[in-house]
Structures are given as structure tokens and as C-alpha cells.
Motif scaffolding. Sequence first.
Motif, PDB file in Angstrom:
ATOM      1  N   ALA A 165       0.620  -1.192   0.125  1.00  0.00           N
ATOM      2  CA  ALA A 165      -0.135   0.009  -0.003  1.00  0.00           C
ATOM      3  C   ALA A 165       0.793   1.298   0.026  1.00  0.00           C
ATOM      4  CB  ALA A 165      -1.018   0.050   1.170  1.00  0.00           C
ATOM      5  N   ALA A 166       2.035   1.139   0.897  1.00  0.00           N
ATOM      6  CA  ALA A 166       2.936   2.486   0.815  1.00  0.00           C
ATOM      7  C   ALA A 166       3.578   2.540  -0.481  1.00  0.00           C
ATOM      8  CB  ALA A 166       3.666   2.122   1.981  1.00  0.00           C
ATOM      9  N   MET A 167       3.984   1.630  -1.278  1.00  0.00           N
ATOM     10  CA  MET A 167       4.489   1.632  -2.727  1.00  0.00           C
ATOM     11  C   MET A 167       3.312   2.066  -3.763  1.00  0.00           C
ATOM     12  SD  MET A 167       7.314   1.429  -4.182  1.00  0.00           S
ATOM     13  CE  MET A 167       7.220   2.580  -5.528  1.00  0.00           C
TER      14      MET A 167
ATOM     15  N   GLY B 168       0.576   8.503  -6.253  1.00  0.00           N
ATOM     16  CA  GLY B 168       0.705   9.870  -6.252  1.00  0.00           C
ATOM     17  C   GLY B 168       1.637  10.736  -7.352  1.00  0.00           C
ATOM     18  N   PHE B 169       2.724  10.009  -7.634  1.00  0.00           N
ATOM     19  CA  PHE B 169       3.570  10.437  -8.814  1.00  0.00           C
ATOM     20  C   PHE B 169       2.801  10.490 -10.202  1.00  0.00           C
ATOM     21  CE2 PHE B 169       7.245   9.614 -11.774  1.00  0.00           C
ATOM     22  CZ  PHE B 169       7.873  10.983 -11.772  1.00  0.00           C
ATOM     23  N   ILE B 170       2.261   9.344 -10.160  1.00  0.00           N
ATOM     24  CA  ILE B 170       1.358   9.636 -11.617  1.00  0.00           C
ATOM     25  C   ILE B 170       0.313  10.520 -11.651  1.00  0.00           C
ATOM     26  CG2 ILE B 170      -0.081   7.911 -13.038  1.00  0.00           C
ATOM     27  CD1 ILE B 170       2.971   7.262 -13.177  1.00  0.00           C
TER      28      ILE B 170
ATOM     29  N   ALA C 208      11.069   2.355  -3.639  1.00  0.00           N
ATOM     30  CA  ALA C 208      10.922   0.915  -3.571  1.00  0.00           C
ATOM     31  C   ALA C 208      11.971   0.348  -3.378  1.00  0.00           C
ATOM     32  CB  ALA C 208      10.907   0.673  -5.337  1.00  0.00           C
ATOM     33  N   TRP C 209      13.307   0.445  -3.378  1.00  0.00           N
ATOM     34  CA  TRP C 209      14.392   0.062  -2.833  1.00  0.00           C
ATOM     35  C   TRP C 209      14.259   0.025  -1.170  1.00  0.00           C
ATOM     36  CZ3 TRP C 209      18.812   2.757  -5.908  1.00  0.00           C
ATOM     37  CH2 TRP C 209      18.549   2.354  -7.437  1.00  0.00           C
ATOM     38  N   VAL C 210      13.811   1.118  -0.813  1.00  0.00           N
ATOM     39  CA  VAL C 210      13.879   1.253   0.705  1.00  0.00           C
ATOM     40  C   VAL C 210      12.812   0.143   1.278  1.00  0.00           C
ATOM     41  CG1 VAL C 210      13.114   2.519   2.778  1.00  0.00           C
ATOM     42  CG2 VAL C 210      14.968   3.438   0.799  1.00  0.00           C
TER      43      VAL C 210
END
Length: 91
Positions: free
Chosen positions: A24-26, A32-34, A66-68
Motif C-alpha cells: 500500500a505504501a508503494m 501519487g507520482f502518476i 521502492a528499494w527502501v
Amino acid sequence: MNDRAKALESLAAKRWQVSLILSAAMMFIYFGFILLIAFNKPLLGSLVLPGLSLGILLGVLVIISAWVLIFIYVRWANNYYDNKVAKLIDK
């Protein structure tokens, strides 16, 4: 149902919960970016530094996030989940 089965079921539920939270966080970050791209292009075109737009900076931050989140899941799985599974197997 015996104690081992209950513990395993509880552990599976916890893994599912952690996976859903991180997913959900991702999704929140990515969509949000899109949505920002779709509805506020001029903002993303503004320069933060010469040669670096806000859109590029946020795009890089989406990838890093995403890496985090992957790192968080792997660390949780290695330190919590795997230890609990090993203890269940040893019983």
C-alpha cells in the motif's frame, strides 16, 4: 488445531499484514507520482537546480523508495519471520 498450527497461521497472517502495508505504501507513492504527472505537469517541469527538474527528482525518489521498502521487508523477514519459522521447525 495444535499450537504449532496456530502459531504458523498467526505467522502467515503477520507476513500478509506486513506485505499489504508495504504494498500500500508503494502504491501510494507510485500513484501519487502518476497523478502529479497527470494533473500538474508545470510543477514537475520546474527546475530545482540547473538541469534538474522536480519531475526527475521525484521519479528518482520513487525508485529509491521502492528499494527502501524492499529493504524493510527483507530485513523484517530475516530478523523476525525466518527466526519464528526456525523456532517452529525446531519444536
